[in-house]
Scaffold this active site. Structure first.
Site, mmCIF file in Angstrom:
data_model
loop_
_atom_site.group_PDB
_atom_site.id
_atom_site.type_symbol
_atom_site.label_atom_id
_atom_site.label_comp_id
_atom_site.label_asym_id
_atom_site.label_seq_id
_atom_site.Cartn_x
_atom_site.Cartn_y
_atom_site.Cartn_z
ATOM 1 N N TYR A 1 -9.110 3.548 13.782
ATOM 2 C CA TYR A 1 -7.899 2.693 13.772
ATOM 3 C C TYR A 1 -7.878 1.803 15.007
ATOM 4 N N PRO B 1 -9.201 15.117 15.969
ATOM 5 C CA PRO B 1 -10.464 14.808 16.644
ATOM 6 C C PRO B 1 -10.315 13.556 17.519
ATOM 7 N N LEU C 1 4.751 11.249 13.593
ATOM 8 C CA LEU C 1 5.336 12.430 14.245
ATOM 9 C C LEU C 1 6.853 12.563 14.063
ATOM 10 N N ASP D 1 -6.283 20.502 16.564
ATOM 11 C CA ASP D 1 -6.067 19.208 17.210
ATOM 12 C C ASP D 1 -6.710 18.074 16.405
ATOM 13 N N ASP E 1 -2.319 -9.304 -0.769
ATOM 14 C CA ASP E 1 -3.169 -8.676 0.243
ATOM 15 C C ASP E 1 -3.637 -9.740 1.241
ATOM 16 N N ASN F 1 6.402 3.329 18.583
ATOM 17 C CA ASN F 1 7.768 2.976 18.155
ATOM 18 C C ASN F 1 8.411 4.140 17.424
ATOM 19 N N THR G 1 -1.588 -2.971 19.587
ATOM 20 C CA THR G 1 -1.160 -1.635 20.010
ATOM 21 C C THR G 1 -1.738 -1.262 21.373
ATOM 22 N N ASP G 2 -1.037 -0.365 22.065
ATOM 23 C CA ASP G 2 -1.563 0.149 23.342
ATOM 24 C C ASP G 2 -2.836 0.971 23.132
ATOM 25 N N GLU G 3 -3.076 1.391 21.869
ATOM 26 C CA GLU G 3 -4.257 2.236 21.625
ATOM 27 C C GLU G 3 -5.570 1.510 21.869
ATOM 28 N N THR H 1 0.876 -1.174 0.000
ATOM 29 C CA THR H 1 0.000 0.000 0.000
ATOM 30 C C THR H 1 0.917 1.228 0.000
ATOM 31 N N THR I 1 -8.772 -4.337 6.147
ATOM 32 C CA THR I 1 -7.444 -4.947 6.356
ATOM 33 C C THR I 1 -7.278 -5.432 7.787
ATOM 34 N N LYS J 1 -8.134 -2.349 15.439
ATOM 35 C CA LYS J 1 -7.083 -3.184 16.057
ATOM 36 C C LYS J 1 -7.678 -3.982 17.233
HETATM 37 P P1 NAD Z 1 3.185 0.706 8.536
HETATM 38 O O1 NAD Z 1 1.996 1.487 8.105
HETATM 39 O O2 NAD Z 1 4.534 1.335 8.469
HETATM 40 O O3 NAD Z 1 3.276 -0.656 7.688
HETATM 41 C C1 NAD Z 1 2.152 -1.430 7.396
HETATM 42 C C2 NAD Z 1 2.549 -2.437 6.297
HETATM 43 O O4 NAD Z 1 1.412 -3.281 6.045
HETATM 44 C C3 NAD Z 1 2.904 -1.779 4.957
HETATM 45 O O5 NAD Z 1 4.058 -2.376 4.402
HETATM 46 C C4 NAD Z 1 1.683 -2.059 4.079
HETATM 47 O O6 NAD Z 1 1.986 -2.166 2.693
HETATM 48 C C5 NAD Z 1 1.209 -3.394 4.655
HETATM 49 N N1 NAD Z 1 -0.225 -3.628 4.400
HETATM 50 C C6 NAD Z 1 -1.247 -2.758 4.614
HETATM 51 N N2 NAD Z 1 -2.411 -3.332 4.252
HETATM 52 C C7 NAD Z 1 -2.107 -4.590 3.843
HETATM 53 C C8 NAD Z 1 -2.888 -5.682 3.362
HETATM 54 N N3 NAD Z 1 -4.215 -5.575 3.224
HETATM 55 N N4 NAD Z 1 -2.264 -6.836 3.030
HETATM 56 C C9 NAD Z 1 -0.915 -6.949 3.148
HETATM 57 N N5 NAD Z 1 -0.120 -5.946 3.571
HETATM 58 C C10 NAD Z 1 -0.717 -4.781 3.921
HETATM 59 O O7 NAD Z 1 2.867 0.211 10.006
HETATM 60 P P2 NAD Z 1 3.826 0.026 11.266
HETATM 61 O O8 NAD Z 1 3.944 1.304 11.975
HETATM 62 O O9 NAD Z 1 5.028 -0.714 10.842
HETATM 63 O O10 NAD Z 1 2.912 -0.926 12.168
HETATM 64 C C11 NAD Z 1 2.970 -2.345 11.994
HETATM 65 C C12 NAD Z 1 1.996 -2.991 12.954
HETATM 66 O O11 NAD Z 1 2.359 -2.655 14.290
HETATM 67 C C13 NAD Z 1 0.555 -2.549 12.776
HETATM 68 O O12 NAD Z 1 -0.271 -3.671 12.956
HETATM 69 C C14 NAD Z 1 0.339 -1.527 13.888
HETATM 70 O O13 NAD Z 1 -1.003 -1.522 14.300
HETATM 71 C C15 NAD Z 1 1.245 -2.073 14.968
HETATM 72 N N6 NAD Z 1 1.816 -1.089 15.920
HETATM 73 C C16 NAD Z 1 2.470 0.018 15.456
HETATM 74 C C17 NAD Z 1 3.073 0.898 16.367
HETATM 75 C C18 NAD Z 1 3.832 2.122 15.899
HETATM 76 O O14 NAD Z 1 4.247 2.922 16.730
HETATM 77 N N7 NAD Z 1 4.071 2.309 14.613
HETATM 78 C C19 NAD Z 1 2.985 0.647 17.741
HETATM 79 C C20 NAD Z 1 2.279 -0.496 18.177
HETATM 80 C C21 NAD Z 1 1.724 -1.364 17.257
HETATM 81 O O1 DAU Z 2 0.620 3.898 20.417
HETATM 82 C C1 DAU Z 2 0.898 3.079 19.323
HETATM 83 C C2 DAU Z 2 0.437 3.761 18.056
HETATM 84 O O2 DAU Z 2 1.389 4.789 17.783
HETATM 85 C C3 DAU Z 2 0.330 2.798 16.876
HETATM 86 O O3 DAU Z 2 -0.692 1.878 17.147
HETATM 87 C C4 DAU Z 2 0.033 3.568 15.582
HETATM 88 O O4 DAU Z 2 0.049 2.682 14.481
HETATM 89 C C5 DAU Z 2 1.099 4.615 15.392
HETATM 90 O O5 DAU Z 2 0.827 5.377 14.228
HETATM 91 C C6 DAU Z 2 1.173 5.537 16.604
HETATM 92 O O6 DAU Z 2 -0.029 6.318 16.735
HETATM 93 P P1 DAU Z 2 -0.006 7.866 17.154
HETATM 94 O O7 DAU Z 2 -1.247 8.488 16.678
HETATM 95 O O8 DAU Z 2 0.368 8.024 18.575
HETATM 96 O O9 DAU Z 2 1.264 8.331 16.250
HETATM 97 P P2 DAU Z 2 1.547 9.653 15.399
HETATM 98 O O10 DAU Z 2 3.003 9.597 15.039
HETATM 99 O O11 DAU Z 2 0.570 9.839 14.306
HETATM 100 O O12 DAU Z 2 1.343 10.810 16.464
HETATM 101 C C7 DAU Z 2 2.089 10.857 17.669
HETATM 102 C C8 DAU Z 2 1.590 12.047 18.475
HETATM 103 O O13 DAU Z 2 1.986 13.251 17.791
HETATM 104 C C9 DAU Z 2 0.080 12.119 18.595
HETATM 105 O O14 DAU Z 2 -0.255 12.646 19.872
HETATM 106 C C10 DAU Z 2 -0.344 13.106 17.502
HETATM 107 C C11 DAU Z 2 0.841 14.045 17.432
HETATM 108 N N1 DAU Z 2 1.135 14.615 16.089
HETATM 109 C C12 DAU Z 2 1.240 13.761 15.039
HETATM 110 C C13 DAU Z 2 1.537 14.251 13.785
HETATM 111 C C14 DAU Z 2 1.627 13.315 12.586
HETATM 112 C C15 DAU Z 2 1.358 15.970 15.954
HETATM 113 O O15 DAU Z 2 1.299 16.739 16.933
HETATM 114 N N2 DAU Z 2 1.666 16.464 14.712
HETATM 115 C C16 DAU Z 2 1.749 15.653 13.605
HETATM 116 O O16 DAU Z 2 1.998 16.155 12.480
#
Ligand code: NAD
Ligand code: DAU
Length: 338
Positions: free
Chosen positions: A154, A278, A194, A276, A60, A184, A126-128, A37, A101, A158
């Site tokens: 989202y 929503p 962010l 902010d 997919d 992460n 996720t912690d969310e 994607t 997905t 999850k």
């Molecule tokens: P990301 O968006 O960077 O990567 C998602 C990957 O999944 C991409 O390579 C995308 O092509 C693939 N994908 C999406 N839809 C698909 C489908 N239908 N079939 C096959 N592949 C598909 O996400 P990320 O940040 O690496 O997160 C990975 C996992 O970890 C997610 O499940 C997310 O909920 C979880 N997670 C993320 C964080 C974080 O901080 N990023 C924290 C806790 C948990």
């Molecule tokens: O807690 C785990 C989650 O962390 C994962 O499950 C999600 O996949 C991952 O995307 C992440 O979610 P957040 O919404 O916390 O991440 P994001 O990086 O989008 O935003 C982090 C914080 O920063 C959040 O409070 C929103 C804020 N933010 C984000 C962006 C993109 C800003 O203030 N400005 C920005 O431009």
């Protein structure tokens, strides 16, 4: 564990996990299934393609026929499901693909595990799913017993996948484990999140959009620590269990943004407070006591080191993220599949 399927391995955490497993488990055969994607990037996996133990399949997880054929061909011992729509802001704009997905895709994988008798299905969650915590109660943290209470499409998707995985475990005996990790950071994170967005914008002297007053708190974990925790769970974690992953590293968003500005030697006048998000979750904080007690996991990277390392990686790999902004990363994908 001989043959592992990693879904979503062309994304941020999945890509880091692919490298972690190939390096630390040299005998493993690893297949990555990814739909590529907008968030999937084959450039992330460039190094893995050189390893004879690695194979990539574009597909997919909601495509039942493709998934079942792949399971039949490969006879996996273990599945780690990273594949997901992962960006909260996008889920507010267009929720449907998140439900497809994140929920239905997980169901297809669980069904395939049942049909082919796979020994382990690990769901990366996720912690969310726990919702949020108040800013003025630093004593409160998410444990595995905290009720599910989601805020965004989202996190609701999850949480649904988690519940489905646990229900499959109870009803069909599917050998499921689940991990719920905090935010992460590290190499290969898509620059709409962010930390990479702030690094990229600050590098170009562009405004740094901070939502609301920047006081929302996230609990940051270096991505390699997350990968090590998942590797431990699939090796030694108890079937049917949920494990929280986090490193007691809470920071307000504005603090993170100011750290990036300072490491890059930029000016705080780049900070721009914007409308902010929503339903914006106020604070996340993970209690990782269970994974520590049962599996001996502890984070190894301190935030000060991890953020410096991350910023250095983005500075040393500008073409990786510039190619995302200019769209070239998609032509790289097209070339690979022509
Ligand atoms: P990301 O968006 O960077 O990567 C998602 C990957 O999944 C991409 O390579 C995308 O092509 C693939 N994908 C999406 N839809 C698909 C489908 N239908 N079939 C096959 N592949 C598909 O996400 P990320 O940040 O690496 O997160 C990975 C996992 O970890 C997610 O499940 C997310 O909920 C979880 N997670 C993320 C964080 C974080 O901080 N990023 C924290 C806790 C948990
Ligand atoms: O807690 C785990 C989650 O962390 C994962 O499950 C999600 O996949 C991952 O995307 C992440 O979610 P957040 O919404 O916390 O991440 P994001 O990086 O989008 O935003 C982090 C914080 O920063 C959040 O409070 C929103 C804020 N933010 C984000 C962006 C993109 C800003 O203030 N400005 C920005 O431009």
């Amino acid at each position: 564990m001989k043959k592992l399927l990693v879904t979503g391995g062309a994304g941020f955490i999945g890509g880091n996990f692919v490298y972690y497993m190939l390096e630390n488990y040299p005998d493993i055969q690893l297949v990555c299934l990814d739909a590529l994607t907008y968030a999937g990037n084959l450039e992330t996996l460039k190094g893995a393609f050189k390893n004879p133990n690695f194979k990539f399949v574009k597909g997919d997880i909601t495509d039942r026929k493709l998934v079942f054929e792949l399971f039949e061909e490969e006879d996996f011992d273990c599945i780690v499901n990273f594949a997901a729509e992962s960006h909260v802001d996008r889920s507010i704009e267009a929720p449907e693909v998140f439900l497809k997905t994140n929920i239905l895709g997980t169901q297809v994988l669980l069904d395939a595990c049942n049909k082919f008798g796979t020994e382990r299905f690990h769901q990366v969650s996720t912690d969310e799913v726990y919702g949020d915590l108040p800013l003025d109660r630093p004593d409160l943290m998410f444990t595995e017993e905290t009720p599910i209470h989601t805020s965004s499409p989202y996190s609701a998707s999850k949480a649904s996948a988690d519940l489905l995985a646990l229900a499959y475990n109870r009803t069909f005996g599917t050998p499921v484990t689940i991990s719920r990790c905090s935010n992460n950071y590290g190499p290969y994170q898509f620059p709409e999140k962010l930390i990479p967005l702030m690094i990229a914008n600050a590098t170009h002297g562009k405004p740094l959009p901070v939502y609301g007053e920047g006081l929302n708190v996230r609990d940051w974990l270096y991505v390699e620590d997350h990968c090590r925790a998942i590797a431990l769970i699939i090796e030694k974690g108890k079937i049917g269990e949920v494990y929280n992953i986090g490193g007691h590293n809470e920071k307000a968003n504005i603090e993170v943004v100011k750290t990036i500005i300072s490491v890059l030697g930029k000016d705080e006048s780049l900070i721009t407070y914007v409308k902010d998000r929503p339903g914006h979750d106020r604070r996340y904080a993970i209690d990782p006591a269970k994974i520590h007690a049962e599996l001996g996991w502890l984070p190894q990277t301190k935030f000060d080191d991890g953020i410096e390392r991350t910023i250095k990686w983005y500075m040393d790999n500008t073409s990786w993220w510039e190619n995302i902004f200019n769209g070239k990363y998609k032509s790289y994908t097209a070339e690979m599949f022509e």
